[in-house]
Design a protein around this motif. Structure first.
Motif, PDB file in Angstrom:
ATOM      1  N   VAL A  49       0.501  -1.106   0.222  1.00 35.17           N
ATOM      2  CA  VAL A  49      -0.263   0.377   0.326  1.00 35.17           C
ATOM      3  C   VAL A  49       0.988   1.139   0.030  1.00 35.17           C
ATOM      4  CG1 VAL A  49      -1.738   1.490   1.438  1.00 35.17           C
ATOM      5  CG2 VAL A  49      -1.982  -1.317   0.979  1.00 35.17           C
ATOM      6  N   ARG A  50       2.046   1.208   0.699  1.00 40.97           N
ATOM      7  CA  ARG A  50       2.675   2.535   1.096  1.00 40.97           C
ATOM      8  C   ARG A  50       3.497   3.229  -0.104  1.00 40.97           C
ATOM      9  NH1 ARG A  50       7.962   2.286   5.027  1.00 40.97           N
ATOM     10  NH2 ARG A  50       8.743   1.459   3.125  1.00 40.97           N
ATOM     11  N   ALA A  51       4.108   1.543  -0.762  1.00 35.98           N
ATOM     12  CA  ALA A  51       4.720   1.535  -2.393  1.00 35.98           C
ATOM     13  C   ALA A  51       3.780   2.299  -3.392  1.00 35.98           C
ATOM     14  CB  ALA A  51       5.873  -0.005  -3.029  1.00 35.98           C
ATOM     15  N   VAL A  52       2.836   2.086  -3.262  1.00 37.18           N
ATOM     16  CA  VAL A  52       1.053   2.649  -4.241  1.00 37.18           C
ATOM     17  C   VAL A  52       1.336   4.405  -3.827  1.00 37.18           C
ATOM     18  CG1 VAL A  52      -0.976   2.669  -5.253  1.00 37.18           C
ATOM     19  CG2 VAL A  52       0.229   0.300  -4.708  1.00 37.18           C
ATOM     20  N   ALA A  53       1.243   4.391  -2.809  1.00 33.82           N
ATOM     21  CA  ALA A  53       1.274   5.826  -2.479  1.00 33.82           C
ATOM     22  C   ALA A  53       2.429   6.563  -2.842  1.00 33.82           C
ATOM     23  CB  ALA A  53       0.803   5.476  -0.949  1.00 33.82           C
ATOM     24  N   LEU A  54       3.084   6.013  -2.705  1.00 36.60           N
ATOM     25  CA  LEU A  54       4.703   6.828  -2.872  1.00 36.60           C
ATOM     26  C   LEU A  54       4.752   6.210  -4.817  1.00 36.60           C
ATOM     27  CD1 LEU A  54       7.392   5.279  -0.453  1.00 36.60           C
ATOM     28  CD2 LEU A  54       6.128   7.883  -0.385  1.00 36.60           C
ATOM     29  N   LEU A  55       4.249   6.350  -5.507  1.00 40.41           N
ATOM     30  CA  LEU A  55       4.609   6.209  -6.962  1.00 40.41           C
ATOM     31  C   LEU A  55       4.280   6.941  -7.470  1.00 40.41           C
ATOM     32  CD1 LEU A  55       2.418   2.547  -8.897  1.00 40.41           C
ATOM     33  CD2 LEU A  55       4.980   3.473  -8.345  1.00 40.41           C
ATOM     34  N   PRO A  56       3.933   8.305  -7.834  1.00 38.53           N
ATOM     35  CA  PRO A  56       3.666  10.091  -7.915  1.00 38.53           C
ATOM     36  C   PRO A  56       5.318  10.332  -8.296  1.00 38.53           C
ATOM     37  CG  PRO A  56       1.713   8.966  -6.606  1.00 38.53           C
ATOM     38  CD  PRO A  56       2.466   8.734  -6.424  1.00 38.53           C
ATOM     39  N   LEU A  57       5.909   9.579  -6.919  1.00 42.86           N
ATOM     40  CA  LEU A  57       7.467   9.889  -6.341  1.00 42.86           C
ATOM     41  C   LEU A  57       7.918   9.904  -8.293  1.00 42.86           C
ATOM     42  CD1 LEU A  57       8.293   9.561  -3.127  1.00 42.86           C
ATOM     43  CD2 LEU A  57       7.151  11.806  -3.985  1.00 42.86           C
ATOM     44  N   THR A  58       8.986  10.621  -8.617  1.00 42.75           N
ATOM     45  CA  THR A  58       9.864  10.261  -9.837  1.00 42.75           C
ATOM     46  C   THR A  58      10.954  10.020  -9.053  1.00 42.75           C
ATOM     47  OG1 THR A  58      10.903  12.238  -9.299  1.00 42.75           O
ATOM     48  CG2 THR A  58       8.423  12.641 -10.848  1.00 42.75           C
ATOM     49  N   THR A  59      11.629   9.960  -9.703  1.00 43.38           N
ATOM     50  CA  THR A  59      13.848   9.115  -9.720  1.00 43.38           C
ATOM     51  C   THR A  59      14.116  10.867  -8.970  1.00 43.38           C
ATOM     52  OG1 THR A  59      13.812   9.915 -11.703  1.00 43.38           O
ATOM     53  CG2 THR A  59      12.915   7.577 -11.017  1.00 43.38           C
ATOM     54  N   ASN A  60      13.606  12.115  -9.354  1.00 46.66           N
ATOM     55  CA  ASN A  60      14.140  13.554  -8.971  1.00 46.66           C
ATOM     56  C   ASN A  60      14.429  13.790  -7.441  1.00 46.66           C
ATOM     57  OD1 ASN A  60      15.067  13.999 -11.600  1.00 46.66           O
ATOM     58  ND2 ASN A  60      12.928  15.331 -11.735  1.00 46.66           N
ATOM     59  N   ASP A  61      12.434  13.161  -7.041  1.00 47.79           N
ATOM     60  CA  ASP A  61      12.444  13.460  -5.885  1.00 47.79           C
ATOM     61  C   ASP A  61      13.437  12.593  -4.463  1.00 47.79           C
ATOM     62  OD1 ASP A  61       9.888  14.564  -6.201  1.00 47.79           O
ATOM     63  OD2 ASP A  61       8.810  13.240  -6.433  1.00 47.79           O
ATOM     64  N   PHE A  62      14.599  11.714  -5.234  1.00 51.20           N
ATOM     65  CA  PHE A  62      14.872  10.334  -4.292  1.00 51.20           C
ATOM     66  C   PHE A  62      16.520  11.221  -4.283  1.00 51.20           C
ATOM     67  CE2 PHE A  62      12.704   6.942  -3.580  1.00 51.20           C
ATOM     68  CZ  PHE A  62      11.176   7.281  -3.878  1.00 51.20           C
ATOM     69  N   GLY A  63      16.865  11.500  -3.085  1.00 47.84           N
ATOM     70  CA  GLY A  63      18.609  11.582  -3.092  1.00 47.84           C
ATOM     71  C   GLY A  63      19.091  10.534  -2.804  1.00 47.84           C
ATOM     72  N   THR A  64      20.655  10.807  -2.099  1.00 45.73           N
ATOM     73  CA  THR A  64      21.150   9.349  -1.313  1.00 45.73           C
ATOM     74  C   THR A  64      20.242   8.734  -0.631  1.00 45.73           C
ATOM     75  OG1 THR A  64      22.659  10.793  -2.355  1.00 45.73           O
ATOM     76  CG2 THR A  64      23.243   8.911  -0.375  1.00 45.73           C
ATOM     77  N   ALA A  65      20.129   9.705   0.727  1.00 44.01           N
ATOM     78  CA  ALA A  65      19.031   9.240   1.688  1.00 44.01           C
ATOM     79  C   ALA A  65      18.146   8.189   1.607  1.00 44.01           C
ATOM     80  CB  ALA A  65      19.063  10.078   2.471  1.00 44.01           C
ATOM     81  N   GLU A  66      17.332   8.544   0.547  1.00 43.78           N
ATOM     82  CA  GLU A  66      15.710   7.811  -0.267  1.00 43.78           C
ATOM     83  C   GLU A  66      16.895   6.386  -0.393  1.00 43.78           C
ATOM     84  OE1 GLU A  66      15.835  10.600  -1.050  1.00 43.78           O
ATOM     85  OE2 GLU A  66      14.633  11.763   1.244  1.00 43.78           O
ATOM     86  N   THR A  67      17.425   6.483  -1.187  1.00 41.77           N
ATOM     87  CA  THR A  67      17.938   5.087  -1.970  1.00 41.77           C
ATOM     88  C   THR A  67      19.184   4.426  -1.570  1.00 41.77           C
ATOM     89  OG1 THR A  67      18.698   7.089  -3.799  1.00 41.77           O
ATOM     90  CG2 THR A  67      19.781   4.895  -4.413  1.00 41.77           C
ATOM     91  N   VAL A  68      19.802   5.176  -0.563  1.00 43.60           N
ATOM     92  CA  VAL A  68      20.049   4.194   0.890  1.00 43.60           C
ATOM     93  C   VAL A  68      19.263   3.050   1.416  1.00 43.60           C
ATOM     94  CG1 VAL A  68      21.359   3.592   2.987  1.00 43.60           C
ATOM     95  CG2 VAL A  68      22.644   5.028   1.135  1.00 43.60           C
TER      96      VAL A  68
END
Lengths: 103, 298
Positions: free
Chosen positions: B83-102
């Motif tokens: 459910v959380r992954a679906v809620a986060l789907l609108p995010l684009t890779t631009n929203d992701f910094g190092t912290a999110e990637t790690v």
């Protein structure tokens, strides 16, 4: 009948004697003796671990009763009644099969 | 001191020695006291043997319950992670910094450990379902699988929210840019609550274990009716079976990459997936009862 022969059957026997009415530990053991006409020969204390285990598995429920003496009274749950029914059916099937071969 | 009092004191001491504590021990002694007051000559049995029987029977049932509850909690938490992954789907890779990637990398590894530990815990508990008493080592394996499953499940869920807390400027963080999206924080919180709710069962199983000695099974023992087939494929070796599973994972992951028209990335991910599986097997295999402990470890 010795404790070794009762292995696998004790749970069903305990459920059966509690099925009629709620009982405390001593009454369960007395009921086992009476209903088996004294033929069940098991150390009395060994019934208590079974009571605790059956309660943890949801087949029995228990509560304190303070009618003159503090004691734990056990009763069958719905799950316990279903389990008793299953064990009765299995036993009758098993006993009739063995009887058919032996007699 | 009367014989009955002496007996009850002995029983209390032996129950404590067997690991039965607190309210349960008090309750058992009270029940035996009631029994002796009904029949002072009752043959209740040796206190040491009785305490051991309590530990064996309750320890066995506690271990199985821990495995079942941990699996159910992980399954429900897994749904919430989706459910959380679906809620986060609108995010684009631009929203992701190092912290999110790690954090997502940590989540991916932890989720797989949780899935394996929880799933194998359920399998082992199922294989042992008909046994009145299981060896202490088997109960330990069930408790460890449940505990590791829940702990890595919590890591899976919390890694992403923690990455948001780590951000120096909350306004720039994903959580800041999606404040209207309440689904993912709610799903995260609910998932953690599910997992934490199953923790008491694991603690109880870890604290009271059976006394019966004996070895625990391994991955082959988890497979039940499939054991002969798996043993034949792997020539009876659990290590070989682990290599076969790792190779299978690597091939499937690589093929998925090929299907997605990205064969190079697919092969790389396949190698990483297979390597991660073998790494997990090497590090946690013995602890989680996937491969047998050496005799001196038992």
């Amino acid at each position: 009948m010795e404790a070794e022969q009762l292995k696998g059957h004790l749970d069903g026997l305990v459920l059966a004697v509690i099925a009629g009415e709620p009982k405390h530990g001593y009454a369960v053991i007395e009921a086992l003796k009476v209903r088996s006409q004294g033929r069940l020969d098991l150390p009395e204390g060994t019934v208590y671990p079974a009571l605790h285990r059956l309660e943890h598995n949801g087949l029995l429920a228990s509560e304190w009763s303070d009618t003159g003496r503090r004691r734990r009274v056990y009763r069958l749950t719905n799950k316990g009644e279903r389990e008793l029914g299953i064990r009765r059916r299995r036993w009758l099937e098993f006993a009739s099969t063995i009887e058919a071969v032996l007699t | 001191m009367t014989d009955a009092t002496q007996y009850l004191n002995d029983l209390d001491a032996q129950l404590a020695r067997a690991g039965i504590r607190g309210a349960r021990r008090k309750r058992i002694v009270t029940e035996f006291a009631d029994h002796l007051s009904c029949d002072p000559d009752a043959a209740l049995g040796d206190p040491t043997a009785l305490a051991t029987q309590f530990a064996d029977e309750l320890g066995t049932t506690f271990a199985r319950t821990a495995a079942y509850q941990a699996f159910v909690a992980l399954a429900l938490a897994g749904i919430l992670v989706v459910v959380r992954a679906v809620a986060l789907l609108p995010l684009t890779t631009n929203d992701f910094g190092t912290a999110e990637t790690v954090s997502l990398l940590i989540s991916a590894v932890a989720a797989q450990v949780a899935l394996v530990a929880g799933g194998l815990g359920l399998l082992r508990a199922h294989q042992l379902r008909g046994r009145g008493t299981i060896p202490r080592e088997e109960a330990s394996v069930l408790a460890r699988r449940a505990g590791i499953g829940l702990a890595t499940g919590v890591v899976t869920i919390l890694a992403f929210p923690l990455s948001q807390a780590y951000r120096a400027h909350p306004g720039a963080a994903v959580i800041g840019s999606h404040t209207t999206n309440l689904w993912w924080p709610l799903a995260s919180a609910a998932g953690v609550v599910m997992l934490v709710a199953a923790a008491p069962a694991v603690v109880r199983a870890a604290r009271l274990r059976p006394h019966t000695a004996g070895p625990a099974g391994d991955l082959l023992a988890d497979l039940g009716p499939l054991q002969p087939v798996a043993a034949r494929i792997a020539s009876g070796s659990v290590n070989r079976l682990a290599f076969i599973i790792a190779a299978g994972l690597a091939i499937v992951t690589a093929l998925a990459g090929v299907a997605a028209n990205d064969p190079y990335d697919g092969v790389l991910r396949g190698l990483l997936e297979g390597g991660a599986f073998l790494g997990g097997y090497a590090v946690l295999g013995r602890y989680l009862g996937i491969r047998r402990r050496e005799p001196h470890d038992v």
